[in-house]
Design a protein around this motif. Structure first.
Motif, PDB file in Angstrom:
ATOM      1  N   THR A  76      -0.970   3.702  -9.831  1.00  0.00           N
ATOM      2  CA  THR A  76      -1.151   2.347 -10.357  1.00  0.00           C
ATOM      3  C   THR A  76      -1.986   2.410 -11.631  1.00  0.00           C
ATOM      4  O   THR A  76      -2.679   3.401 -11.895  1.00  0.00           O
ATOM      5  N   GLN A  77      -1.926   1.326 -12.394  1.00  0.00           N
ATOM      6  CA  GLN A  77      -2.751   1.229 -13.598  1.00  0.00           C
ATOM      7  C   GLN A  77      -4.237   1.348 -13.228  1.00  0.00           C
ATOM      8  O   GLN A  77      -5.023   1.981 -13.921  1.00  0.00           O
ATOM      9  N   GLU A  78      -4.592   0.743 -12.087  1.00  0.00           N
ATOM     10  CA  GLU A  78      -6.004   0.767 -11.656  1.00  0.00           C
ATOM     11  C   GLU A  78      -6.483   2.196 -11.404  1.00  0.00           C
ATOM     12  O   GLU A  78      -7.602   2.563 -11.772  1.00  0.00           O
TER      13      GLU A  78
ATOM     14  N   ARG B 247       4.158   8.316  -8.700  1.00  0.00           N
ATOM     15  CA  ARG B 247       3.669   7.200  -9.520  1.00  0.00           C
ATOM     16  C   ARG B 247       2.234   6.888  -9.116  1.00  0.00           C
ATOM     17  O   ARG B 247       1.854   7.098  -7.969  1.00  0.00           O
TER      18      ARG B 247
ATOM     19  N   GLN C 148       3.705  -6.984 -13.688  1.00  0.00           N
ATOM     20  CA  GLN C 148       3.034  -6.759 -12.399  1.00  0.00           C
ATOM     21  C   GLN C 148       1.997  -7.861 -12.129  1.00  0.00           C
ATOM     22  O   GLN C 148       1.703  -8.172 -10.986  1.00  0.00           O
TER      23      GLN C 148
END
Length: 463
Positions: free
Chosen positions: A10-12, A8, A104
């Motif tokens: 992160t979006q960042e 996985r 989140q």
């Protein structure tokens, strides 16, 4: 590879890769996005929780850093711009990634506080509930004790309002899927009589009946992998014994006999409640079986409804007296017609074979009826049509086994239809068919090769 697939980010991290593609490699936004997706996919990264969009600069002048619209809208809600809540719901409804990103960034307490401050005003409450339902879809862990109490209060205090009830029940349903603790807490909090009561009070409202029946069904699930033993069976018993669930559902079905989607939902829920011999009999006595059979006769054109009806027949025919009632009311013929009509639909074939298998169990007379009305031919055809579908193969093997279990004279005509080769093929293709396939061959009087599983690696018997 299995481990890689679970990686996985992160979006960042994803957004930074898109930004780098645009700034360092001078790609346009669409190309930069596509390149980032391909790059992470090739590395075996799971992007299910990632919003695949280029962050935008908000029209709000205070914001310097670009961010995703769902977070921009969440910030508006934090600063008291209530009008943004509809847009938040729309964005959450786009896909799981948007909902996940919002959660989140602590969207749940923001949305719950909106719900709580809107309780006095119907339109505002409805809008806030839609947002809560959208946010919790696939994220049942978000619900806390405060949220549970809020939902129970809404269901108690807004009983007359079908729109609000539907939105609240939808949220309950989302929070109970794959979440045993939420189910148990809500049941302790008194959700079951609120759901059955909603069906009784608003039996004419198709959408509410559907929503409440589905929520009742979810209370009987055992789908939370984190829990060894759930209360699925217990909840089914409470719905039936304490809240008259069977009668309420059968009556609702009678009230919506023209509405296939409502009937499909009600059939599915009745199936989940047929957990005891006497409950199966009760469904029959209340007119539920007659209803189910009529439904199958009238709606055999519709595969989704047929699947649900067959599933309901399979469940209630666990009771030996109900087996006879199904067969006497022409059930075998209807099941065979439905299977032949939807032979290309593996779910219909699986449930059709399961029904025939249950009806044949311990019932020699029913076995004759199944033979006479083409039940074996239908099961054979299902095996040929769906060679790759393990559940069709397993259920068809069960049909053959149950037919000859107490009527060995049926072995010869069944074998003449080429069943032996089909079962052997199923055994080769699907290891899950092992036990049932071999048992069917054995009971049909065929040679069965019992493979030796123990190889004596830890020493020899000749020592």
């Amino acid at each position: 590879m299995a481990n890689m697939e679970k990686r996985r980010i992160t979006q960042e991290t994803f957004d930074a890769a898109v930004k780098e593609n645009m700034e360092e490699f001078e790609m346009d936004p669409v190309e930069a996005l596509r390149e980032a997706v391909e790059q992470f996919n090739s590395q075996g990264v799971n992007l299910k929780c990632i919003v695949k969009a280029v962050p935008a600069v908000s029209s709000d002048d205070n914001q310097e850093e670009p961010t995703h619209e769902v977070l921009q809208v969440l910030n508006f809600l934090r600063t008291g711009k209530d009008s943004a809540i509809k847009r938040f719901t729309e964005l959450c409804s786009l896909g799981f990634a948007q909902r996940y990103l919002a959660a989140q960034k602590d969207a749940y307490p923001v949305i719950l506080s909106h719900c709580k401050k809107s309780v006095e005003e119907q339109e505002a409450l409805l809008t806030a509930l839609f947002a809560l339902a959208a946010l919790t879809d696939g994220q049942p862990d978000l619900l806390d004790a405060e949220g549970q109490q809020f939902l129970l209060n809404v269901l108690k205090e807004h009983k007359a309002d079908t729109s609000v009830m539907r939105a609240a029940i939808c949220t309950v349903r989302h929070c109970c899927l794959k979440h045993e603790q939420n189910r148990q807490d809500l049941v302790k909090g008194g959700v079951l009589p609120l759901l059955t009561g909603a069906i009784t009070q608003h039996v004419a409202c198709a959408e509410l009946v559907k929503e409440a029946a589905a929520a009742l069904r979810f209370m009987t699930f055992d789908d939370d992998v984190r829990v060894t033993f759930g209360n699925a069976h217990e909840h089914a018993k409470i719905i039936v014994l304490e809240h008259n669930g069977l009668k309420i559902l059968v009556d609702a079905a009678k009230a919506h006999f023209e509405n296939t989607s409502v009937l499909s939902e009600l059939c599915a829920t009745l199936s989940r409640l047929a957990v005891r011999n006497e409950f199966c009999q009760d469904i029959c006595d209340l007119g539920g079986l007659k209803l189910i059979m009529t439904l199958l006769a009238d709606s055999y054109e519709k595969p989704e409804l047929v699947r649900q009806v067959l599933s309901a027949i399979r469940a209630v025919a666990g009771n030996d007296d109900v087996k006879d009632a199904v067969v006497e009311s022409g059930g075998v013929e209807l099941i065979v017609i439905a299977m032949n009509k939807h032979m290309n639909n593996s779910a219909v074939c699986e449930h059709g074979c399961a029904c025939l298998s249950v009806l044949a169990l311990r019932k020699p007379n029913n076995c004759k009826v199944i033979m006479e009305h083409g039940g074996v031919l239908a099961a054979v055809q299902a095996m040929k049509t769906h060679k790759d579908v393990v559940n069709v193969q397993k259920q068809a093997c069960m049909v053959m086994r149950n037919l000859v279990g107490r009527m060995s004279e049926l072995s010869k005509p069944i074998l003449e239809m080429g069943v032996e080769d089909l079962i052997i093929q199923a055994l080769k293709t699907h290891k899950e068919c092992g036990d049932v396939g071999k048992a069917a061959l054995r009971d049909l009087g065929c040679e069965v090769e019992l493979r030796e599983l123990w190889t004596g690696k830890h020493g020899s018997l000749t020592n």
